[in-house]
Design a protein around this motif. Sequence first.
Motif, mmCIF file in Angstrom:
data_model
loop_
_atom_site.group_PDB
_atom_site.id
_atom_site.type_symbol
_atom_site.label_atom_id
_atom_site.label_comp_id
_atom_site.label_asym_id
_atom_site.label_seq_id
_atom_site.Cartn_x
_atom_site.Cartn_y
_atom_site.Cartn_z
ATOM 1 N N GLU A 197 8.099 1.490 -1.443
ATOM 2 C CA GLU A 197 6.866 0.785 -1.645
ATOM 3 C C GLU A 197 5.817 2.071 -1.315
ATOM 4 O O GLU A 197 4.916 2.522 -1.890
ATOM 5 C CB GLU A 197 6.512 -0.357 -2.339
ATOM 6 C CG GLU A 197 5.382 -1.119 -2.054
ATOM 7 C CD GLU A 197 5.494 -2.645 -2.761
ATOM 8 O OE1 GLU A 197 6.282 -3.076 -3.005
ATOM 9 O OE2 GLU A 197 4.089 -2.748 -2.574
ATOM 10 N N ASN A 198 6.304 1.936 0.187
ATOM 11 C CA ASN A 198 5.519 2.603 1.285
ATOM 12 C C ASN A 198 5.308 3.901 0.510
ATOM 13 O O ASN A 198 3.927 4.404 0.479
ATOM 14 C CB ASN A 198 5.816 2.586 2.749
ATOM 15 C CG ASN A 198 5.832 1.473 2.843
ATOM 16 O OD1 ASN A 198 5.219 0.661 2.912
ATOM 17 N ND2 ASN A 198 6.293 0.987 3.516
ATOM 18 N N LYS A 201 2.295 3.524 -1.876
ATOM 19 C CA LYS A 201 1.277 3.006 -1.435
ATOM 20 C C LYS A 201 0.136 4.932 -0.282
ATOM 21 O O LYS A 201 -0.474 5.037 -0.590
ATOM 22 C CB LYS A 201 1.377 2.537 -0.545
ATOM 23 C CG LYS A 201 1.654 1.179 -0.903
ATOM 24 C CD LYS A 201 1.803 0.186 -0.264
ATOM 25 C CE LYS A 201 1.794 -0.821 -0.710
ATOM 26 N NZ LYS A 201 2.082 -1.985 0.185
ATOM 27 N N LYS A 205 -2.683 6.663 -1.976
ATOM 28 C CA LYS A 205 -4.292 7.432 -0.472
ATOM 29 C C LYS A 205 -3.906 8.510 -0.522
ATOM 30 O O LYS A 205 -5.337 9.066 -0.309
ATOM 31 C CB LYS A 205 -3.038 6.468 0.818
ATOM 32 C CG LYS A 205 -4.126 6.173 1.792
ATOM 33 C CD LYS A 205 -4.070 5.051 2.567
ATOM 34 C CE LYS A 205 -2.922 6.481 3.843
ATOM 35 N NZ LYS A 205 -1.846 4.856 4.637
ATOM 36 N N LEU A 240 -1.756 -1.860 -7.167
ATOM 37 C CA LEU A 240 -1.050 -0.923 -6.305
ATOM 38 C C LEU A 240 -2.737 0.390 -6.162
ATOM 39 O O LEU A 240 -2.339 1.455 -5.990
ATOM 40 C CB LEU A 240 0.065 -0.084 -6.946
ATOM 41 C CG LEU A 240 1.382 -0.823 -6.592
ATOM 42 C CD1 LEU A 240 2.142 -0.325 -6.932
ATOM 43 C CD2 LEU A 240 2.235 -0.660 -4.957
#
Length: 449
Positions: A197-198, A201, A205, A240
Amino acid sequence: PTKSKELARQMKGRLSPRVLQILSSAGKIGDELDLQVYAVGGFVRDLLLGTENLDIDITVEGDGILFAETFASRFGCRCKGHIKFGTAVIVFPDGFKIDVASTRLEYYETPAALPVVERSSLKMDLYRRDFTINTLAIQLNQSDFGLLIDYFGAQRDLQEQNIRVLHNLSFVEDPTRVFRAIRFEQRLGFHIARHTENLIKNAVKMDFLHKLGGKRLLSELVIIFKERDPFGAVERMANLGLLRFIHPVLKLDAMNRRLLEEVKPVISWFELLFLDRKYEKWVVYFLALCEILTHDEFIEVCKRLAVSEHYREKLAEMRRLGERVLDAFNRRGAKCRPLQPSEIYRLFNDLAVEVLLYLMARTKSEEAKKALSLYFTKLQGVHTILTGDDILALGVARGPMVGELLEQLLAARLNGAVMSRDDELNFIRQAIVNNVVFSQQDTGPCSES
Ligand code: ATP
């Protein structure tokens, strides 16, 4: 690799005799050709989860096309090979298909110990996959039939219900995997692992998802919208921050959240009523997701998703027309006379099923809901018994009047004023008198009013 012969027993219990037969025949042919043959990917994942999956993917270490051709000729199947990719599709006489892929041949180029190289080529092949749960393989060759090969901890992730990528650059390599992760998470009721999940992200970004081509993005969305219940996935996409990659102003607010939730019961109602009716469920969800967009923004989304120009224009136009119809219902006061079936028919008949279902989910007007329901159950597909030729035979001149009479006749039929062919003939005769329509041979005036 983790190996287990226990699986061979489970396969016998869980797979249909036909699938089992296909897998075991694949192994025998692999033996004859001296090729290692495996069932891989989603098929194996679902087998372990106890879910039926009839998409059999076979990977062959070596020449997969030779394998597919041999298999096909042995079992009276057709075989379509793509030499460039080393892939083939085996098609059975009844249409059942199996996909065959070859592990990349370059892994054979090392002159070192051949078996190790062969085995590691399968490993490299599986390493290219999206998530660990899709990296399982089952050996099909007779001596090792049912051997489970798990290089990347897939069994553990299946048990712990994790969606996990194989390496940190996975989403950079292929951003569609972000959407695939959400789809598997929602479908299987798993969760995207924290590190994965990171990574998502991070990809968001860093704007990696802007690189994703429209066509690929659309095809991922379509698959999500075809799932049994796409709402959770849309919610996850919103959380998300993925919606902005579809369109900058797209978001999930209370209003379209309600609408997206409303789509499911509408679709269930429709599918129960029209079991075999072909329609594109994804379009209904797509329209619901795009509810908050203006006409121009909707066109922009379609362009972003590489929707064909023809379909884009058609859909945007129907969407606009649909909005107008709902507005008209909203403006109707309690004192308005009820709409006649023929009027309802005219309102909806130019709109595709998908747009009508979207309107049904969208409208709060009870009258509009009832009208849509009546249209679906009773009015759509109604047609007159008489044709244009019949009307000409009754002495009407060839021209726009024929179409007009047919329209009047259809309205009468929709409103229940005519039932039989005789009723229709009488109706037309009466209309001819009323409309003062004469054929060209007649000398009287031809009134089109
Ligand atoms: P489904 O049940 O939705 O068909 P599946 O796992 O069979 O799920 P497919 O989209 O048919 O998924 O893909 C088949 C296999 O190919 C998957 O198991 C996956 O490992 C691999 N794959 C598909 N797309 C990607 C991708 N973008 N990146 C890496 N591997 C992929």
